[in-house]
Design an enzyme around this catalytic site. Structure first.
Site, PDB file in Angstrom:
ATOM      1  N   GLY A   1       0.862  -1.180   0.000  1.00 56.06           N
ATOM      2  CA  GLY A   1       0.000   0.000   0.000  1.00 56.06           C
ATOM      3  C   GLY A   1       0.894   1.225   0.000  1.00 56.06           C
ATOM      4  O   GLY A   1       1.814   1.347   0.816  1.00 56.06           O
TER       5      GLY A   1
ATOM      6  N   ARG B   1      11.439  -1.187  -4.193  1.00 56.00           N
ATOM      7  CA  ARG B   1      10.260  -1.171  -5.091  1.00 56.00           C
ATOM      8  C   ARG B   1      10.343   0.125  -5.901  1.00 56.00           C
ATOM      9  O   ARG B   1       9.661   1.106  -5.611  1.00 56.00           O
ATOM     10  CB  ARG B   1       8.951  -1.257  -4.302  1.00 56.00           C
ATOM     11  CG  ARG B   1       8.823  -2.602  -3.606  1.00 56.00           C
ATOM     12  CD  ARG B   1       7.411  -2.854  -3.116  1.00 56.00           C
ATOM     13  NE  ARG B   1       6.469  -3.040  -4.207  1.00 56.00           N
ATOM     14  CZ  ARG B   1       5.148  -3.174  -4.000  1.00 56.00           C
ATOM     15  NH1 ARG B   1       4.649  -3.129  -2.794  1.00 56.00           N
ATOM     16  NH2 ARG B   1       4.340  -3.358  -5.018  1.00 56.00           N
TER      17      ARG B   1
ATOM     18  N   ASP C   1      -5.226   3.540  -7.314  1.00 59.50           N
ATOM     19  CA  ASP C   1      -3.778   3.719  -7.352  1.00 59.50           C
ATOM     20  C   ASP C   1      -3.414   5.037  -8.000  1.00 59.50           C
ATOM     21  O   ASP C   1      -2.392   5.635  -7.691  1.00 59.50           O
ATOM     22  CB  ASP C   1      -3.125   2.566  -8.104  1.00 59.50           C
ATOM     23  CG  ASP C   1      -3.259   1.273  -7.332  1.00 59.50           C
ATOM     24  OD1 ASP C   1      -4.343   0.650  -7.403  1.00 59.50           O
ATOM     25  OD2 ASP C   1      -2.308   0.921  -6.621  1.00 59.50           O
TER      26      ASP C   1
ATOM     27  N   ASN D   1      -7.431   1.439 -10.910  1.00 61.96           N
ATOM     28  CA  ASN D   1      -7.483   0.672  -9.662  1.00 61.96           C
ATOM     29  C   ASN D   1      -7.334  -0.809 -10.003  1.00 61.96           C
ATOM     30  O   ASN D   1      -7.209  -1.188 -11.170  1.00 61.96           O
ATOM     31  CB  ASN D   1      -8.805   0.965  -8.918  1.00 61.96           C
ATOM     32  CG  ASN D   1      -8.820   0.413  -7.512  1.00 61.96           C
ATOM     33  OD1 ASN D   1      -7.823   0.503  -6.797  1.00 61.96           O
ATOM     34  ND2 ASN D   1      -9.920  -0.198  -7.107  1.00 61.96           N
ATOM     35  N   LYS D   2      -7.349  -1.634  -8.995  1.00 61.85           N
ATOM     36  CA  LYS D   2      -7.166  -3.076  -9.156  1.00 61.85           C
ATOM     37  C   LYS D   2      -8.075  -3.637 -10.253  1.00 61.85           C
ATOM     38  O   LYS D   2      -9.234  -3.250 -10.375  1.00 61.85           O
ATOM     39  CB  LYS D   2      -7.484  -3.768  -7.828  1.00 61.85           C
ATOM     40  CG  LYS D   2      -7.139  -5.226  -7.780  1.00 61.85           C
ATOM     41  CD  LYS D   2      -5.647  -5.464  -7.834  1.00 61.85           C
ATOM     42  CE  LYS D   2      -4.944  -4.616  -6.836  1.00 61.85           C
ATOM     43  NZ  LYS D   2      -3.538  -4.718  -6.702  1.00 61.85           N
TER      44      LYS D   2
END
Lengths: 365, 365
Positions: free
Chosen positions: A54, A90, A244, A254-255
């Protein structure tokens, strides 16, 4: 939020031990582990191996990583190396880079002797700022829930569908999409959450459902296929998801699967809201479908499913024949025409250039 | 269709052994087992425990069950008892009841000495009629694929998305939604199939993907969330799904999640076809969303996922925390306004009262 009645954040400084602690999220929902992060390498591992995930939580973890390293070695070389080591974990995470740059710029001008204490204080502030931002999102979303409740009979349950985990586990506390839900629950409004399992990685089943169990929020886990049917039959009063990246025009990345739920909500005249902290607005992008590149992830996320075996151990099972290739786009874009509104820390606005510009005049062009 | 290069049906009479054989589907895709059904109880078990599934295949299996019992005991009492025993296996399956009634009406007037041979011949005919019906569906669907191919560059791949398993494993051969795909592949048209995994029971991942591997059809497994994104980006040329029940007005009841794919196809101007044998049209129902009751199945289908462990054994894993309840509607209804056309054995028609009435004047009121 609460875990078995006790309040937790996803990351915190523990005064008793003098260390930073996190919830080690890889074992959720099957095991609740709290771990101490002592050295810089612990922080790097926690981010790289997704013990924390997150965007806001990654940023907070990185800030604490810099702070802890300053208490071990406050030199310029140490600071630069820490930026490098943590950034590599990351590299595409925007909040990670932001937090690292922010800490380096803050600390570089300071004498070495002051760096540790100021860094530690600033990391704690970053956490508190995230909590406050999400709290404001929750209060703004709570008003929308109250509006829906006002049209129902007194005491009637508000049914809210959510996708993926935009929960407190993805932030420091409250979450984004879940913050209005937790605020409604605390305000005594009866809510029931339809939790999309969110294949392929099942963040809904693993994290959102675990949050709901821990905080004691009424919910049911559903497969990603079920939401449309529930909406057709009046079983969903509103949808709240996270994002996101939101474009300056109001498109929402988004997902994967969010777009399908937005279509169903639109088709059934059900409000579809997106909760977001304003730093996730990308003011440089307008048309999300055309402009946002979508990450294609590995086949194994699709072909295998992770969970708990009967004996309590965890394992992955392969759900398809040997030799079936997969396709695995990780996100999709919901066009703004399907979005009822954006819930930000400053208020709720239309998913449109004008709506966003009115709330954030200093960023809009 | 083919399994590793050799042609199979899902049920057949084996001349060498003089027995009925089926593919024992519970172990697919991880193990390919063929079993003999010798006694009436074997047939009952095969239907009850879902060694075979899919309406046409259940009907064919029941017909063979009656026939085999007639060769053991052709008395009236045996015939009536067989009707009862097999009917109890899956009492709500329409094709099961149809096949049992049909066989009993055929056999009752006959002398006992003739019953076994005539029953065996009729069971074989029922299988052949199913194969022929699905072949016609495939030829009619093939024309639609040819029309799409004609608008593309020569040799360009036609990308077809399907949901659940309306494949040859659910019928005796060809399948319904897959029949146009197999026909296109055999006609040398390059096709690529997006296989929705189809949670909760994963029939897409377990059965459709296995069919594609066996017959050598290019495909990729995707999560149920992915189709909308693929459609937004021009990666889907058409959708073909099956159906459990189509109303006289053209609404389509099919596996949960079908409606979401239909919405996405409509939103992206992609043709959405439903392949069906005419006996699945329910001429007594008009508005599918309002009138068709949807079965709610057990939580465990949602909370657990079955597959193959690393050591090759099979097991189920629990994907959510202990204590999360689930919701599990098994089907949804796609309103006819989202359906481009119905592919039947008699031809392709609009999903409308007029379209269906034109093809099936003898049933329409």
């Amino acid at each position: 939020m609460k875990v078995d009645g006790k309040h937790f954040r996803s990351i915190w400084f523990d005064d008793d031990s003098g260390t930073v602690k996190i919830i080690e999220q890889r074992w959720l929902p099957h095991e609740f582990r709290v771990v101490e992060l002592i050295k810089r390498e612990d922080f790097a591992t926690a981010i790289r191996d997704m013990w924390v995930r997150g965007a806001p939580l990654i940023g907070a973890t990185a800030a604490y990583g810099v702070a802890v390293q300053m208490s071990i070695d406050p030199s310029d070389a140490s600071l630069d190396e820490t930026w490098q080591v943590l950034h590599e974990t990351r590299p595409t995470a925007i909040n990670l880079r932001w937090a690292l740059n922010h800490m380096r710029e803050l600390l570089k001008p300071l004498p070495e002797s002051e760096r540790a204490s100021i860094a530690m204080r600033r990391a704690a502030e970053i956490c508190n700022e995230d909590v406050e931002c999400n709290r404001q999102i929750g209060l703004n979303g709570l008003e929308l829930i109250r509006e829906i409740a006002a049209k129902k009979k007194p005491g009637e349950t508000i049914k809210i569908l959510t996708h993926c985990n935009a929960g407190w586990l993805a932030t420091v506390d409250w979450g984004t999409a879940t913050s209005p839900i937790y605020h409604a629950a605390e305000a005594g409004i009866p809510v029931h959450v339809w939790v999309d399992e969110t294949r392929p990685r099942n963040q809904g089943a693993q994290l959102t459902a675990w949050e709901m169990v821990g905080h004691g929020v009424s919910h049911q886990l559903i497969v990603d296929n079920a939401g449309g049917h529930l909406m057709q039959h009046g079983e969903v009063d509103m949808v709240i998801v996270g994002t996101d990246r939101t474009t300056a025009h109001g498109d929402v990345c988004n997902k994967i699967g969010t777009y399908l739920k937005a279509l169903a909500a639109f088709d059934n005249n059900i409000p579809f809201y997106v909760a977001l902290p304003s730093p996730t607005i990308d003011w440089t992008v307008k048309d999300g479908v055309a402009e946002i590149p979508i990450e294609e992830r590995e086949d194994a996320e699709v072909t295998k499913v992770w969970g708990k075996l009967e004996d309590g151990s965890v394992a992955s099972v392969q759900i398809c024949p040997d030799g079936s290739p997969a396709g695995n786009p990780a996100f999709d874009v919901t066009p703004r025409r399907l979005v009822t509104g954006l819930i930000t820390e400053r208020g709720v606005c239309k998913a449109s250039p004008e709506g966003l510009a009115a709330l954030f005049p200093e960023f809009a062009k």
